[in-house]
Design a protein around this motif. Structure first.
Motif, PDB file in Angstrom:
ATOM      1  N   ARG A   1      41.472 -18.615  -3.605  1.00  0.00           N
ATOM      2  CA  ARG A   1      40.263 -18.328  -4.376  1.00  0.00           C
ATOM      3  C   ARG A   1      39.130 -17.663  -3.602  1.00  0.00           C
ATOM      4  NH1 ARG A   1      40.132 -24.267  -7.105  1.00  0.00           N
ATOM      5  NH2 ARG A   1      42.074 -24.068  -8.236  1.00  0.00           N
ATOM      6  N   GLU A   2      38.996 -17.970  -2.324  1.00  0.00           N
ATOM      7  CA  GLU A   2      37.814 -17.538  -1.580  1.00  0.00           C
ATOM      8  C   GLU A   2      38.025 -16.287  -0.734  1.00  0.00           C
ATOM      9  OE1 GLU A   2      34.872 -19.069  -1.930  1.00  0.00           O
ATOM     10  OE2 GLU A   2      35.756 -20.529  -3.307  1.00  0.00           O
ATOM     11  N   ILE A   3      39.224 -16.082  -0.247  1.00  0.00           N
ATOM     12  CA  ILE A   3      39.476 -14.972   0.677  1.00  0.00           C
ATOM     13  C   ILE A   3      39.747 -13.702  -0.115  1.00  0.00           C
ATOM     14  CG2 ILE A   3      40.899 -14.163   2.593  1.00  0.00           C
ATOM     15  CD1 ILE A   3      39.248 -16.631   3.232  1.00  0.00           C
ATOM     16  N   LYS A   4      39.009 -12.649   0.195  1.00  0.00           N
ATOM     17  CA  LYS A   4      39.124 -11.386  -0.537  1.00  0.00           C
ATOM     18  C   LYS A   4      39.718 -10.263   0.318  1.00  0.00           C
ATOM     19  CE  LYS A   4      36.901 -13.180  -4.033  1.00  0.00           C
ATOM     20  NZ  LYS A   4      37.697 -14.041  -4.852  1.00  0.00           N
ATOM     21  N   ASP A   5      40.319 -10.608   1.433  1.00  0.00           N
ATOM     22  CA  ASP A   5      40.897  -9.610   2.336  1.00  0.00           C
ATOM     23  C   ASP A   5      42.099  -8.943   1.668  1.00  0.00           C
ATOM     24  OD1 ASP A   5      42.018  -8.160   4.431  1.00  0.00           O
ATOM     25  OD2 ASP A   5      41.563  -9.700   5.911  1.00  0.00           O
ATOM     26  N   PRO A   6      42.116  -7.602   1.571  1.00  0.00           N
ATOM     27  CA  PRO A   6      43.253  -6.932   0.918  1.00  0.00           C
ATOM     28  C   PRO A   6      44.565  -7.045   1.692  1.00  0.00           C
ATOM     29  CG  PRO A   6      41.731  -5.321   1.835  1.00  0.00           C
ATOM     30  CD  PRO A   6      41.077  -6.662   1.996  1.00  0.00           C
ATOM     31  N   ARG A   7      44.486  -7.397   2.965  1.00  0.00           N
ATOM     32  CA  ARG A   7      45.719  -7.558   3.744  1.00  0.00           C
ATOM     33  C   ARG A   7      46.481  -8.802   3.332  1.00  0.00           C
ATOM     34  NH1 ARG A   7      43.201  -7.342   9.652  1.00  0.00           N
ATOM     35  NH2 ARG A   7      41.701  -8.595   8.521  1.00  0.00           N
ATOM     36  N   ILE A   8      45.787  -9.780   2.763  1.00  0.00           N
ATOM     37  CA  ILE A   8      46.420 -11.058   2.423  1.00  0.00           C
ATOM     38  C   ILE A   8      47.097 -10.947   1.063  1.00  0.00           C
ATOM     39  CG2 ILE A   8      46.011 -13.501   1.995  1.00  0.00           C
ATOM     40  CD1 ILE A   8      43.683 -13.310   3.976  1.00  0.00           C
ATOM     41  N   ASN A   9      48.384 -11.182   1.055  1.00  0.00           N
ATOM     42  CA  ASN A   9      49.192 -11.121  -0.155  1.00  0.00           C
ATOM     43  C   ASN A   9      48.740 -12.212  -1.131  1.00  0.00           C
ATOM     44  OD1 ASN A   9      51.348 -11.355  -2.050  1.00  0.00           O
ATOM     45  ND2 ASN A   9      52.747 -10.468  -0.559  1.00  0.00           N
ATOM     46  N   PRO A  10      48.584 -11.874  -2.409  1.00  0.00           N
ATOM     47  CA  PRO A  10      48.181 -12.906  -3.374  1.00  0.00           C
ATOM     48  C   PRO A  10      49.234 -13.995  -3.573  1.00  0.00           C
ATOM     49  CG  PRO A  10      48.527 -10.788  -4.467  1.00  0.00           C
ATOM     50  CD  PRO A  10      48.662 -10.553  -3.010  1.00  0.00           C
ATOM     51  N   MET A  11      50.463 -13.723  -3.197  1.00  0.00           N
ATOM     52  CA  MET A  11      51.543 -14.714  -3.325  1.00  0.00           C
ATOM     53  C   MET A  11      51.745 -15.458  -1.998  1.00  0.00           C
ATOM     54  SD  MET A  11      52.555 -14.568  -6.423  1.00  0.00           S
ATOM     55  CE  MET A  11      54.152 -15.320  -6.439  1.00  0.00           C
ATOM     56  N   THR A  12      50.647 -15.941  -1.429  1.00  0.00           N
ATOM     57  CA  THR A  12      50.685 -16.686  -0.178  1.00  0.00           C
ATOM     58  C   THR A  12      50.511 -18.165  -0.483  1.00  0.00           C
ATOM     59  OG1 THR A  12      49.721 -14.831   1.033  1.00  0.00           O
ATOM     60  CG2 THR A  12      49.580 -16.983   2.067  1.00  0.00           C
ATOM     61  N   SER A  13      51.374 -18.988   0.086  1.00  0.00           N
ATOM     62  CA  SER A  13      51.244 -20.428  -0.131  1.00  0.00           C
ATOM     63  C   SER A  13      51.259 -21.166   1.208  1.00  0.00           C
ATOM     64  CB  SER A  13      52.373 -20.939  -1.024  1.00  0.00           C
ATOM     65  OG  SER A  13      53.612 -20.686  -0.427  1.00  0.00           O
ATOM     66  N   VAL A  14      50.532 -22.260   1.248  1.00  0.00           N
ATOM     67  CA  VAL A  14      50.498 -23.113   2.430  1.00  0.00           C
ATOM     68  C   VAL A  14      51.622 -24.138   2.266  1.00  0.00           C
ATOM     69  CG1 VAL A  14      49.123 -24.720   3.788  1.00  0.00           C
ATOM     70  CG2 VAL A  14      48.021 -22.774   2.665  1.00  0.00           C
ATOM     71  N   VAL A  15      52.613 -24.045   3.132  1.00  0.00           N
ATOM     72  CA  VAL A  15      53.792 -24.889   3.021  1.00  0.00           C
ATOM     73  C   VAL A  15      53.542 -26.260   3.645  1.00  0.00           C
ATOM     74  CG1 VAL A  15      56.223 -25.111   3.653  1.00  0.00           C
ATOM     75  CG2 VAL A  15      55.305 -22.892   3.037  1.00  0.00           C
ATOM     76  N   ALA A  16      52.930 -26.275   4.833  1.00  0.00           N
ATOM     77  CA  ALA A  16      52.674 -27.540   5.528  1.00  0.00           C
ATOM     78  C   ALA A  16      51.525 -27.353   6.501  1.00  0.00           C
ATOM     79  CB  ALA A  16      53.919 -28.006   6.277  1.00  0.00           C
ATOM     80  N   VAL A  17      50.900 -28.456   6.868  1.00  0.00           N
ATOM     81  CA  VAL A  17      49.830 -28.454   7.858  1.00  0.00           C
ATOM     82  C   VAL A  17      50.070 -29.621   8.795  1.00  0.00           C
ATOM     83  CG1 VAL A  17      47.355 -28.709   8.239  1.00  0.00           C
ATOM     84  CG2 VAL A  17      48.161 -27.412   6.283  1.00  0.00           C
ATOM     85  N   GLU A  18      49.959 -29.351  10.088  1.00  0.00           N
ATOM     86  CA  GLU A  18      50.053 -30.411  11.092  1.00  0.00           C
ATOM     87  C   GLU A  18      48.744 -30.424  11.871  1.00  0.00           C
ATOM     88  OE1 GLU A  18      53.427 -29.819  13.615  1.00  0.00           O
ATOM     89  OE2 GLU A  18      54.850 -29.897  11.946  1.00  0.00           O
ATOM     90  N   VAL A  19      47.918 -31.428  11.616  1.00  0.00           N
ATOM     91  CA  VAL A  19      46.659 -31.572  12.325  1.00  0.00           C
ATOM     92  C   VAL A  19      46.902 -32.473  13.532  1.00  0.00           C
ATOM     93  CG1 VAL A  19      44.268 -32.348  12.164  1.00  0.00           C
ATOM     94  CG2 VAL A  19      45.362 -31.297  10.192  1.00  0.00           C
ATOM     95  N   ALA A  20      46.380 -32.061  14.697  1.00  0.00           N
ATOM     96  CA  ALA A  20      46.526 -32.865  15.901  1.00  0.00           C
ATOM     97  C   ALA A  20      45.781 -34.185  15.726  1.00  0.00           C
ATOM     98  CB  ALA A  20      45.976 -32.100  17.106  1.00  0.00           C
TER      99      ALA A  20
END
Length: 141
Positions: free
Chosen positions: A25-44
């Motif tokens: 919703r927030e990032i408007k960079d044209p390089r970023i594909n609209p079909m991008t998903s966050v699969v997993a996050v590992e926070v230290a």
């Protein structure tokens, strides 16, 4: 805090959910594909760093440009994450391309191809068996 404690697991899930919202919703960079998903996050455990595994639907060029766009937008994404989550430290984001979804799709395709070949081979065997049965029946007359 242990690496796979309940608290760390909840933080991973919350960061993943917020990053998904921010990227879509927030990032408007044209390089970023609209079909991008966050699969997993590992926070230290110390909340200083986070590995963000992303998946992009598209060709290799689109994937590379998406990763490049996300890496350049990482400080902005981090500031939005700090505003939306109340954490002691907001982790530095390291975006990593995750190929597991593509791998799963390609394996499913290979399995269905093998199943099609097996079913066509079985159909040929059934046809051959039917012909042999017909030959046996004609010999009886």
């Amino acid at each position: 805090m242990r690496k796979n404690s309940i608290k760390n697991t909840r933080i991973n899930g919350e960061v993943q959910r917020e990053l998904s919202k921010i990227i879509s919703r927030e990032i408007k960079d044209p390089r970023i594909n609209p079909m991008t998903s966050v699969v997993a996050v590992e926070v230290a455990p110390d909340l200083k760093h986070a590995k963000v595994y992303i998946s992009v639907y598209g060709d290799v060029e689109s994937q590379a440009s998406t990763v490049q766009g996300l890496r350049s937008a990482a400080p902005y994404i981090r500031s939005l994450l700090a505003k939306s989550l109340n954490l002691r430290n907001t982790p530095e984001l390291n975006f990593i391309m995750d190929q597991s979804i593509e791998y799963g799709v390609s394996m499913s395709k290979l399995i269905s191809d093998v199943n099609k070949n097996n079913s066509s081979d079985n159909d040929e065997i059934d046809d051959d068996m039917d012909e042999l049965d017909d030959d046996d029946d004609s010999d009886d007359n």
